[in-house]
Design an enzyme around this catalytic site. Sequence first.
Site, PDB file in Angstrom:
ATOM      1  N   THR A   1      74.188  85.441  15.281  1.00 18.05           N
ATOM      2  CA  THR A   1      74.698  84.105  15.639  1.00 18.05           C
ATOM      3  C   THR A   1      74.695  83.254  14.370  1.00 18.05           C
ATOM      4  O   THR A   1      73.926  82.303  14.243  1.00 18.05           O
ATOM      5  CB  THR A   1      73.819  83.444  16.725  1.00 18.05           C
ATOM      6  OG1 THR A   1      72.437  83.537  16.334  1.00 18.05           O
ATOM      7  CG2 THR A   1      73.991  84.099  18.067  1.00 18.05           C
TER       8      THR A   1
ATOM      9  N   ALA B   1      53.729  75.311  -0.615  1.00 15.92           N
ATOM     10  CA  ALA B   1      54.849  74.657  -1.303  1.00 15.92           C
ATOM     11  C   ALA B   1      55.631  75.694  -2.102  1.00 15.92           C
ATOM     12  O   ALA B   1      55.070  76.668  -2.607  1.00 15.92           O
ATOM     13  CB  ALA B   1      54.300  73.574  -2.229  1.00 15.92           C
TER      14      ALA B   1
ATOM     15  N   CYS C   1      67.322  82.759   9.321  1.00 17.74           N
ATOM     16  CA  CYS C   1      67.061  81.970  10.538  1.00 17.74           C
ATOM     17  C   CYS C   1      66.907  80.464  10.302  1.00 17.74           C
ATOM     18  O   CYS C   1      67.663  79.686  10.873  1.00 17.74           O
ATOM     19  CB  CYS C   1      65.818  82.502  11.248  1.00 17.74           C
ATOM     20  SG  CYS C   1      66.089  84.138  11.951  1.00 17.74           S
TER      21      CYS C   1
HETATM   22  N1  LIG Z   1      66.435  88.350  11.428  1.00 16.60           N
HETATM   23  C1  LIG Z   1      65.381  87.754  11.969  1.00 16.60           C
HETATM   24  O1  LIG Z   1      64.303  87.697  11.396  1.00 16.60           O
HETATM   25  C2  LIG Z   1      65.493  87.118  13.334  1.00 16.60           C
HETATM   26  C3  LIG Z   1      64.329  86.694  13.993  1.00 16.60           C
HETATM   27  C4  LIG Z   1      64.429  86.127  15.265  1.00 16.60           C
HETATM   28  C5  LIG Z   1      65.687  85.960  15.846  1.00 16.60           C
HETATM   29  N2  LIG Z   1      66.806  86.361  15.175  1.00 16.60           N
HETATM   30  C6  LIG Z   1      68.100  86.205  15.831  1.00 16.60           C
HETATM   31  O2  LIG Z   1      68.509  87.478  16.326  1.00 16.60           O
HETATM   32  C7  LIG Z   1      69.939  87.610  16.237  1.00 16.60           C
HETATM   33  C8  LIG Z   1      70.295  88.848  15.426  1.00 16.60           C
HETATM   34  O3  LIG Z   1      69.829  88.651  14.101  1.00 16.60           O
HETATM   35  P1  LIG Z   1      69.797  89.849  13.046  1.00 16.60           P
HETATM   36  O4  LIG Z   1      69.150  89.298  11.815  1.00 16.60           O
HETATM   37  O5  LIG Z   1      69.235  91.062  13.687  1.00 16.60           O
HETATM   38  O6  LIG Z   1      71.371  90.045  12.814  1.00 16.60           O
HETATM   39  P2  LIG Z   1      72.128  91.218  12.006  1.00 16.60           P
HETATM   40  O7  LIG Z   1      73.330  90.598  11.441  1.00 16.60           O
HETATM   41  O8  LIG Z   1      71.154  91.945  11.155  1.00 16.60           O
HETATM   42  O9  LIG Z   1      72.567  92.239  13.167  1.00 16.60           O
HETATM   43  C9  LIG Z   1      73.517  91.974  14.140  1.00 16.60           C
HETATM   44  C10 LIG Z   1      74.219  93.293  14.489  1.00 16.60           C
HETATM   45  O10 LIG Z   1      75.028  93.113  15.662  1.00 16.60           O
HETATM   46  C11 LIG Z   1      76.170  93.955  15.534  1.00 16.60           C
HETATM   47  N3  LIG Z   1      77.184  93.511  16.500  1.00 16.60           N
HETATM   48  C12 LIG Z   1      77.907  92.358  16.498  1.00 16.60           C
HETATM   49  N4  LIG Z   1      78.695  92.310  17.582  1.00 16.60           N
HETATM   50  C13 LIG Z   1      78.464  93.437  18.302  1.00 16.60           C
HETATM   51  C14 LIG Z   1      78.941  93.946  19.547  1.00 16.60           C
HETATM   52  N5  LIG Z   1      79.825  93.271  20.308  1.00 16.60           N
HETATM   53  N6  LIG Z   1      78.491  95.148  19.979  1.00 16.60           N
HETATM   54  C15 LIG Z   1      77.589  95.836  19.249  1.00 16.60           C
HETATM   55  N7  LIG Z   1      77.079  95.393  18.062  1.00 16.60           N
HETATM   56  C16 LIG Z   1      77.507  94.207  17.613  1.00 16.60           C
HETATM   57  C17 LIG Z   1      76.534  93.821  14.085  1.00 16.60           C
HETATM   58  O11 LIG Z   1      77.351  94.898  13.649  1.00 16.60           O
HETATM   59  C18 LIG Z   1      75.145  93.812  13.397  1.00 16.60           C
HETATM   60  O12 LIG Z   1      74.751  95.126  13.039  1.00 16.60           O
HETATM   61  C19 LIG Z   1      70.435  86.293  15.635  1.00 16.60           C
HETATM   62  O13 LIG Z   1      70.793  85.423  16.679  1.00 16.60           O
HETATM   63  C20 LIG Z   1      69.217  85.760  14.916  1.00 16.60           C
HETATM   64  O14 LIG Z   1      69.238  84.368  14.805  1.00 16.60           O
HETATM   65  C21 LIG Z   1      66.727  86.948  13.939  1.00 16.60           C
END
Ligand SMILES: NC(=O)c1ccc[n+]([C@@H]2O[C@H](COP(=O)([O-])OP(=O)(O)OC[C@H]3O[C@@H](n4cnc5c(N)ncnc54)[C@H](O)[C@@H]3O)[C@@H](O)[C@H]2O)c1
Length: 430
Positions: A82, A251, A259
């Site tokens: 997102t 700091a 995020c």
């Molecule tokens: N990275 C973090 O530390 C973290 C921590 C907490 C929450 N989040 C939240 O979790 C969510 C994912 O973050 P992330 O860092 O894992 O993202 P990312 O970009 O690493 O992974 C997202 C994956 O989703 C896949 N994707 C997109 N559309 C798709 C679909 N329709 N079908 C199948 N696969 C699809 C993409 O190819 C990608 O591999 C975000 O909303 C983020 O804010 C992330």
Amino acid sequence: MIGTGYVGLVSGACFADFGHQVTCVDKDADKIASLRRGEIPIFEPGLDALVASNVKAGRLDFATDLAVPVAEADAVFIAVGTPSRRGDGHADLSYVHTAAREIAAALEGFTVVVTKSTVPVGTGDEVERLIRETNPSADVEVASNPEFLREGAAIRDFKFPDRIVVGSSDERARKVLGDVYRPLSLNQAPLMFTARRTAELIKYAANAFLATKITFINEIADLAEKVGADVQEVARGIGLDNRIGSKFLHAGPGFGGSCFPKDTRALVKIALDHDVPLRIVEAVLAVNDNRKRAMARKVAGAVGASLRGKTIAVLGLTFKPNTDDMREAPAIAVVQALVDAGATIRAYDPQGMEAATNLLPPIDYADSAYDAAEGADCIVIVTEWNEFRSLDFKRLKKSMKTPALVDLRNIYKRAEIESQGFAYESIGRR
Ligand SMILES: NC(=O)c1ccc[n+]([C@@H]2O[C@H](COP(=O)([O-])OP(=O)(O)OC[C@H]3O[C@@H](n4cnc5c(N)ncnc54)[C@H](O)[C@@H]3O)[C@@H](O)[C@H]2O)c1
């Protein structure tokens, strides 16, 4: 698990490790192919062994097509990205909406669709609407289950969370998610059931609060420098108060990562849409944005005012240690500002250099901290990887043009570095 990125892969592997049957789905065919070969597409400590053991036990597999795994599932998690929408900073929900429609078409039997991605309040309502529009006869409940894991410590965070938040008012959905997380509630992790919109807001409020804490201590650090105080001791002095707590009071060069920047931006937009401006969070964003670039001035100070023609060794590029994630890393703004001021950069990061090449201006990359420092006028520590915590300053001094260290993470003590003949700058400590 729809989306096999940092969150989807870690969550999927951990759920499998709890004994559940998990399929991690991703549209990125290369990612799925490499996972099937046993290669982990991201750097996260311990993840390779966890994935391998659960694949071997037959509990975890990978797919590009969600139809079969969704039809068989009791719970389908949406863990797609997102990101900030280009132009306006709202959360881009296009991946979530696409996933919802695709899931809808494949549903069979009672299924809980769970949004794990960080999404604006009301997204659960829209996901439910899209699913019911696509598949009116589906027996489905839509829940929110925000994820709080930290990259670099993701498996530990997932297995020993401070809390698990489940947003759903439906008893059947609560039962399914209660079962999914049962192994954790046996470990005493509080499982908090709440309404869907409340769960969605909890995630943004948590990230905005943490970002505020970091930004607060960063501003106090600037003041500490001017008044001759030590910000680390201020942080300890306030952090020992249980009402404040000592975490997130380090700091540094400003927060970054996948995020905090995007989530604080999105929260500000959500609030404006509801005519409730969040002035504190707006200020946090503005202060943090200015801060990263301002770090270049500190470096300029350390090399004698002008950066033009100077060679700067930048150690650490990822937004924090123990990840290869470069998304919105402070290093991007710091390096750009140094380049803009006329410096030549030699950078080294243990895991982030591949991702960095797409995000940084053209710079030189080195094989080690010592290689980066060769002939440099100054070393700048941007990310506190463990391997930068006990550098051999005698060796560095011999190979550098001038011995100077700008420690943007306060990992060294001034006296210790100055006694090695180095000029030393840090954050909030004169
Ligand atoms: N990275 C973090 O530390 C973290 C921590 C907490 C929450 N989040 C939240 O979790 C969510 C994912 O973050 P992330 O860092 O894992 O993202 P990312 O970009 O690493 O992974 C997202 C994956 O989703 C896949 N994707 C997109 N559309 C798709 C679909 N329709 N079908 C199948 N696969 C699809 C993409 O190819 C990608 O591999 C975000 O909303 C983020 O804010 C992330």
